[in-house]
Scaffold this active site. Structure first.
Site, PDB file in Angstrom:
ATOM      1  N   ARG A  82      44.440  44.245  30.730  1.00 14.44           N
ATOM      2  CA  ARG A  82      43.191  44.458  29.996  1.00 14.44           C
ATOM      3  C   ARG A  82      43.441  45.033  28.598  1.00 14.44           C
ATOM      4  O   ARG A  82      42.511  45.213  27.829  1.00 14.44           O
ATOM      5  CB  ARG A  82      42.259  45.386  30.781  1.00 14.44           C
ATOM      6  CG  ARG A  82      41.638  44.669  31.962  1.00 14.44           C
ATOM      7  CD  ARG A  82      40.580  45.498  32.628  1.00 14.44           C
ATOM      8  NE  ARG A  82      39.940  44.719  33.673  1.00 14.44           N
ATOM      9  CZ  ARG A  82      39.334  45.243  34.716  1.00 14.44           C
ATOM     10  NH1 ARG A  82      39.272  46.546  34.861  1.00 14.44           N
ATOM     11  NH2 ARG A  82      38.773  44.457  35.620  1.00 14.44           N
ATOM     12  N   GLU A  99      45.767  36.283  35.821  1.00 23.92           N
ATOM     13  CA  GLU A  99      44.879  35.565  36.733  1.00 23.92           C
ATOM     14  C   GLU A  99      45.666  34.799  37.802  1.00 23.92           C
ATOM     15  O   GLU A  99      45.279  34.746  38.956  1.00 23.92           O
ATOM     16  CB  GLU A  99      43.969  34.591  35.966  1.00 23.92           C
ATOM     17  CG  GLU A  99      42.861  35.268  35.176  1.00 23.92           C
ATOM     18  CD  GLU A  99      41.863  36.024  36.055  1.00 23.92           C
ATOM     19  OE1 GLU A  99      41.741  35.697  37.249  1.00 23.92           O
ATOM     20  OE2 GLU A  99      41.228  36.970  35.553  1.00 23.92           O
ATOM     21  N   THR A 133      46.526  38.025  45.843  1.00 27.58           N
ATOM     22  CA  THR A 133      47.466  39.144  45.789  1.00 27.58           C
ATOM     23  C   THR A 133      46.754  40.387  45.249  1.00 27.58           C
ATOM     24  O   THR A 133      45.961  40.286  44.319  1.00 27.58           O
ATOM     25  CB  THR A 133      48.662  38.792  44.873  1.00 27.58           C
ATOM     26  OG1 THR A 133      49.117  37.486  45.219  1.00 27.58           O
ATOM     27  CG2 THR A 133      49.796  39.771  45.037  1.00 27.58           C
ATOM     28  N   TYR A 191      37.605  28.304  38.390  1.00 29.96           N
ATOM     29  CA  TYR A 191      37.494  29.750  38.233  1.00 29.96           C
ATOM     30  C   TYR A 191      38.480  30.265  37.175  1.00 29.96           C
ATOM     31  O   TYR A 191      38.117  30.997  36.258  1.00 29.96           O
ATOM     32  CB  TYR A 191      37.743  30.482  39.572  1.00 29.96           C
ATOM     33  CG  TYR A 191      38.074  31.932  39.326  1.00 29.96           C
ATOM     34  CD1 TYR A 191      37.058  32.841  39.057  1.00 29.96           C
ATOM     35  CD2 TYR A 191      39.392  32.370  39.269  1.00 29.96           C
ATOM     36  CE1 TYR A 191      37.346  34.163  38.757  1.00 29.96           C
ATOM     37  CE2 TYR A 191      39.691  33.682  38.971  1.00 29.96           C
ATOM     38  CZ  TYR A 191      38.671  34.574  38.720  1.00 29.96           C
ATOM     39  OH  TYR A 191      38.961  35.864  38.397  1.00 29.96           O
ATOM     40  N   ASP A 245      34.560  33.172  41.779  1.00 29.69           N
ATOM     41  CA  ASP A 245      35.564  33.133  42.837  1.00 29.69           C
ATOM     42  C   ASP A 245      34.966  33.790  44.080  1.00 29.69           C
ATOM     43  O   ASP A 245      33.770  34.131  44.088  1.00 29.69           O
ATOM     44  CB  ASP A 245      36.864  33.831  42.405  1.00 29.69           C
ATOM     45  CG  ASP A 245      36.686  35.342  42.246  1.00 29.69           C
ATOM     46  OD1 ASP A 245      35.523  35.820  42.231  1.00 29.69           O
ATOM     47  OD2 ASP A 245      37.707  36.053  42.135  1.00 29.69           O
ATOM     48  N   CYS A 276      19.031  44.318  44.069  1.00 29.45           N
ATOM     49  CA  CYS A 276      19.759  43.651  45.155  1.00 29.45           C
ATOM     50  C   CYS A 276      18.837  43.299  46.325  1.00 29.45           C
ATOM     51  O   CYS A 276      18.363  44.175  47.060  1.00 29.45           O
ATOM     52  CB  CYS A 276      20.903  44.539  45.641  1.00 29.45           C
ATOM     53  SG  CYS A 276      21.884  43.759  46.921  1.00 29.45           S
TER      54      CYS A 276
HETATM   55 FE1  SF4 Z   1      26.576  45.004  46.596  1.00 28.89          FE
HETATM   56 FE2  SF4 Z   1      25.154  47.077  47.476  1.00 28.89          FE
HETATM   57 FE3  SF4 Z   1      25.284  46.516  44.868  1.00 28.89          FE
HETATM   58 FE4  SF4 Z   1      23.914  44.958  46.518  1.00 28.89          FE
HETATM   59  S1  SF4 Z   1      23.487  47.073  46.061  1.00 28.89           S
HETATM   60  S2  SF4 Z   1      25.306  44.297  44.908  1.00 28.89           S
HETATM   61  S3  SF4 Z   1      25.204  45.034  48.353  1.00 28.89           S
HETATM   62  S4  SF4 Z   1      26.989  47.169  46.214  1.00 28.89           S
END
Ligand code: SF4
Length: 377
Positions: free
Chosen positions: A28, A40, A46, A123, A141, A211
């Site tokens: 980086r 990459e 790995t 990717y 990926d 999320c």
């Molecule tokens: Fe992943 Fe939890 Fe973030 Fe949702 S809230 S993206 S499940 S770490």
């Protein structure tokens, strides 16, 4: 699909988090395409911690694409020795030779040209081009796919073609086109450090409020387990031939054509680096090995059964869906045969750090042969 102001805030949150919490990794430190590309390729299948010392040693030995292109394959494999999946090293060098030959040593910027290079898929091309050249390509990926499946509560087998395309569309729609390189790295970083496979740490997640998987309480169960390919058991038998001076015989890495790589070449699991004489042997490994050896030892002792086969500790190794058991035998001979493409080296050198390109598996076998020799003296 996130859009408008919500999407802007989502991007800002993830990028700010990345700037603040990103791990300092050697690759980086620079946006040089050669370095990004090398990292990459090494990181495929790995762990980061395993890659770091290899990356640094490899770069010190081959600081430019020209130096990698002009090195001997043996030297490239030696620098890769122990990292596994050796076709990566061969493809890397072939690609370096193409870059030097066709692009005057400059890593191409065009996605189609990059995808044509050996060992580079969608990717890897997106990751290199976005990080090194700021191209607007979203890298997808398995790691990023897991994050997306949770963010958008996508169920089912992620590797199914239609679902993977859907994930790519989602990744494209989220991509921050002003800083695609940082964006891709931020997505990978969140997958590697927070949204981890077993126990996502949602309390630390910068985008938890968006999320869907978390809202529905199913994040931990995503992605759903894909139908696993059946594991194929492979048994190989190897001969550690040993003369009175403690020297052994190793066979040269076999050349693998692209065509062979596409197929499952079992022997290539071992023979892509310097290796002990080895044969596939499911039922009677000792007998299969004796037969195999008699072909090139051409000694009466080999064919009439006088050679003593001392079994060594079997070594196990898993490569994708293949579970390999290697049954080695220590065989003392008065004289090692001269075989074309083979070399005679002290066993101790194979067990320690050899100047030859040797896999961990071969090294492991050499060590158990050394231990067996010590125990019999
Ligand atoms: Fe992943 Fe939890 Fe973030 Fe949702 S809230 S993206 S499940 S770490």
């Amino acid at each position: 699909m996130l859009q408008g102001r919500e999407l802007t805030i989502f991007r800002r949150k993830l990028l700010n988090w990345f700037q603040r919490y990103r791990r300092e990794l050697p690759w980086r430190a620079s946006h040089d395409a050669y370095r990004v590309w090398l990292s990459e390729i090494m990181l495929q299948q790995t762990r980061v911690a395993a890659v770091i010392p290899y990356y640094e040693r490899f770069l010190a030995r081959f600081p430019t694409v020209e130096e990698l292109a002009s090195a001997s394959e043996e030297e490239v494999l030696r620098m890769w020795s122990g990292l596994g999946y050796y076709s990566r090293a061969r493809n890397l060098q072939r690609a370096a030779q193409e870059i030097v030959g066709k692009f005057s040593g400059t890593f191409p910027r065009n996605e189609a040209d990059v995808r044509h290079l050996p060992g580079i898929g969608a990717y890897t091309a997106a990751a290199i081009l976005s990080i090194a050249h700021g191209e607007k390509l979203a890298a997808l990926d398995g790691n990023v796919a897991r994050v997306l499946s949770r963010l958008f509560a996508i169920t089912g087998d992620l590797r199914e073609t239609a679902r993977w395309k859907e994930l790519q569309r989602r990744a494209d729609s989220l991509l921050d086109t002003k800083s695609p390189g940082d964006w891709n790295q931020a997505m990978m970083e969140v997958g590697a450090t927070v949204c981890t496979p077993r126990a996502p740490q949602c309390l630390l997640c910068p985008v938890a409020q968006y999320c869907e998987g978390r809202k529905q309480g199913i994040a931990e169960r995503l992605p759903q387990v894909r139908k696993k390919r059946e594991v194929v058991e492979v048994v190989l038998a190897s001969a550690v031939l040993l003369d009175a001076q403690g020297r052994t015989l190793l066979l040269a890495p076999s050349k693998r054509s692209h065509e062979r790589e596409k197929h499952d070449d079992i022997a290539a699991l071992v023979s892509e680096m310097w290796h002990f004489p080895t044969v596939a042997a499911r039922a009677q490994p000792k007998e299969a090995l004796r037969e195999h050896l008699s072909a090139f030892l051409k000694s009466k002792a080999a064919s009439n059964g006088n050679l003593k086969f001392q079994p060594l500790r079997p070594a196990r190794h898993t490569v994708t869906y293949r579970a390999l058991t290697l049954r080695p035998y220590r065989i003392c001979v008065s004289r090692l045969p001269r075989v074309s493409g083979a070399t005679i080296v002290p066993l101790a050198e194979v067990a320690a750090h050899s100047s030859l390109a040797i896999s961990n598996l071969t090294r492991k076998v050499a060590r158990s042969a050394m231990a067996a020799a010590a125990a019999t003296h």
